[in-house]
Design an enzyme around this catalytic site. Structure first.
Site, mmCIF file in Angstrom:
data_model
loop_
_atom_site.group_PDB
_atom_site.id
_atom_site.type_symbol
_atom_site.label_atom_id
_atom_site.label_comp_id
_atom_site.label_asym_id
_atom_site.label_seq_id
_atom_site.Cartn_x
_atom_site.Cartn_y
_atom_site.Cartn_z
ATOM 1 N N GLU A 119 0.815 -1.207 0.000
ATOM 2 C CA GLU A 119 0.000 0.000 0.000
ATOM 3 C C GLU A 119 0.856 1.267 0.000
ATOM 4 O O GLU A 119 0.532 2.257 -0.660
ATOM 5 C CB GLU A 119 -0.960 0.010 1.193
ATOM 6 C CG GLU A 119 -2.116 -0.964 1.072
ATOM 7 C CD GLU A 119 -3.052 -0.641 -0.077
ATOM 8 O OE1 GLU A 119 -3.102 0.529 -0.507
ATOM 9 O OE2 GLU A 119 -3.727 -1.566 -0.569
ATOM 10 N N TYR B 99 -6.540 6.664 4.259
ATOM 11 C CA TYR B 99 -6.739 5.621 3.245
ATOM 12 C C TYR B 99 -5.923 4.374 3.556
ATOM 13 O O TYR B 99 -6.434 3.248 3.542
ATOM 14 C CB TYR B 99 -6.378 6.118 1.836
ATOM 15 C CG TYR B 99 -6.212 4.939 0.901
ATOM 16 C CD1 TYR B 99 -7.334 4.287 0.399
ATOM 17 C CD2 TYR B 99 -4.953 4.426 0.604
ATOM 18 C CE1 TYR B 99 -7.200 3.152 -0.397
ATOM 19 C CE2 TYR B 99 -4.811 3.303 -0.191
ATOM 20 C CZ TYR B 99 -5.940 2.669 -0.690
ATOM 21 O OH TYR B 99 -5.807 1.536 -1.459
ATOM 22 N N ASP C 219 -9.396 4.131 -3.141
ATOM 23 C CA ASP C 219 -8.266 4.559 -3.964
ATOM 24 C C ASP C 219 -8.804 5.116 -5.283
ATOM 25 O O ASP C 219 -10.012 5.290 -5.468
ATOM 26 C CB ASP C 219 -7.288 3.403 -4.189
ATOM 27 C CG ASP C 219 -7.867 2.302 -5.080
ATOM 28 O OD1 ASP C 219 -9.077 2.356 -5.415
ATOM 29 O OD2 ASP C 219 -7.109 1.381 -5.442
#
Length: 372
Positions: free
Chosen positions: A55, A138, A156
């Site tokens: 990520e 996020y 995303d």
């Protein structure tokens, strides 16, 4: 949802239709899921370390570009404790070429924090994850959902596009982000939250693409407001981008036999801690003569030669043009304070950002790939 925000999206379909979306998404995902090096196989538990590492790497970077870097990192540092025991310089060197280097510094700081403060075990809640260096809302949601199956939906770019089309969200980004987040949450299944998120990511990557989406293959095609209008490619709505002001400067490629003069940038700021050749300030309206006056001072240096052309590079907030000057130093010439000589043959092991790889290739007359 406020009355004003509600007007920005197409009204919800009948409850039976809305409730079937998560099931349809998971059924599609089980048949078409992408095989990615950081993704657990069906029936396997996700590794929080691999989820976190991927990520961070995937922020503003494509899956294709990240793949080789991810494999290199996990081969050298197979878990967060190993990474937290490394040096920041080693991490920056391994990261070189991937861009957005503050991510590498945050990656290392986070690994140190997890190793030192959490016994090498990642927190399993969004709140706990957000307390770690370099993990924002996020990324915390993505790790919580994918690694720990927490009932949360990370949004995303792929998910943003799918949701904005599915609900025909007319509000422009970035102002539309809260509404898109709220609508995306309705696509979460009661179980398998991580798979729900990854299903939407895969759908956006392979089917609901920015151009020419393959709507006939989409599991939500009959329920998509943008498709019904024939306006798929116009979503998400985006406010015009503001381009930064062009900055200019000079870079100085100095060789001593088969060695190159380099220095490390300050730890804080743009490209912090990375390796570079000496250079001038990067300023809007930079004067060539003023830039050249910032050249490093070495005894016995040959005359500066200006290379034809300029090196261009685009950062997130501004484009850059660099004039490149070259010169040769005599054997045994000492490096100025704060600089060092490194063998040109070992440059691949230096933490060189892409802009410096371009500069060095231009200055040494090498093909661009030769310096990477």
């Amino acid at each position: 949802m406020s009355p004003r925000s509600a007007r920005k999206a197409r009204p919800e379909p009948a409850p039976s239709t809305a409730s079937s979306r998560p099931t349809a998404l998971l059924a599609w995902y089980d048949r078409h899921r992408r095989r990615l090096p950081w993704r657990a196989m069906p029936g396997e538990a996700s590794d929080p370390y691999r989820v976190w590492l991927s990520e961070i790497m995937l922020q503003q970077t494509t899956v294709k570009a990240v793949g080789p870097y991810f494999e290199k990192f996990v081969a050298r540092w197979p878990d967060v404790t190993a990474l937290g025991s490394a040096s920041q310089d080693d991490v920056l060197r391994m990261w070189a070429g991937l861009g957005y280097y503050s991510r590498a510094r945050n990656l290392y700081a986070c690994a140190v924090a997890v190793t030192r403060d959490h016994g090498g075990v990642f927190p399993d809640t969004e709140e706990g994850l957000r307390a770690l260096p370099g993990i924002g809302p996020y990324t915390a949601a993505a790790i919580a959902a994918i690694a720990f199956d927490r009932h949360t939906m990370p949004v995303d770019g792929n998910i943003e596009r799918v949701v904005s089309r599915l609900f025909a969200v007319e509000e422009e980004l970035p102002a539309a982000k809260p509404l898109i987040q709220q609508l995306a949450t309705t696509l979460l299944a009661n179980a398998r939250a991580g798979d729900s998120a990854q299903a939407l990511m895969d759908l956006g990557s392979s089917i609901c693409t920015p151009k020419k989406p393959a709507c006939s293959l989409c599991p939500l095609t009959e329920d998509c407001a943008a498709r019904a209008q024939g306006t798929q490619e116009t979503f998400p709505r985006k406010a015009p981008k503001k381009s930064g002001t062009l900055r200019r400067g000079a870079a100085f490629v100095v060789t001593r036999g088969d060695e190159l003069l380099v220095r490390s940038r300050p730890e804080k700021g743009l490209l912090g801690g990375m390796t570079e050749v000496p250079g001038s300030d990067w300023l809007a309206g930079q004067d060539d003569d003023e830039a050249k006056r910032q050249a490093p001072a070495l005894k016995g240096l040959s005359r500066w030669q200006r290379r034809v052309g300029v090196v261009t590079h685009v950062f997130t907030h501004f484009p850059l043009e660099l004039v490149v000057y070259t010169a040769k130093a005599e054997a045994r010439t000492r490096a100025p304070a704060g600089m060092r000589w490194v063998p040109i043959a070992t440059l691949a092991g230096e933490a060189l950002p892409n802009v410096m790889r371009k500069v060095i290739a231009h200055g040494l007359g090498l093909p661009p790939a030769a310096s990477s």
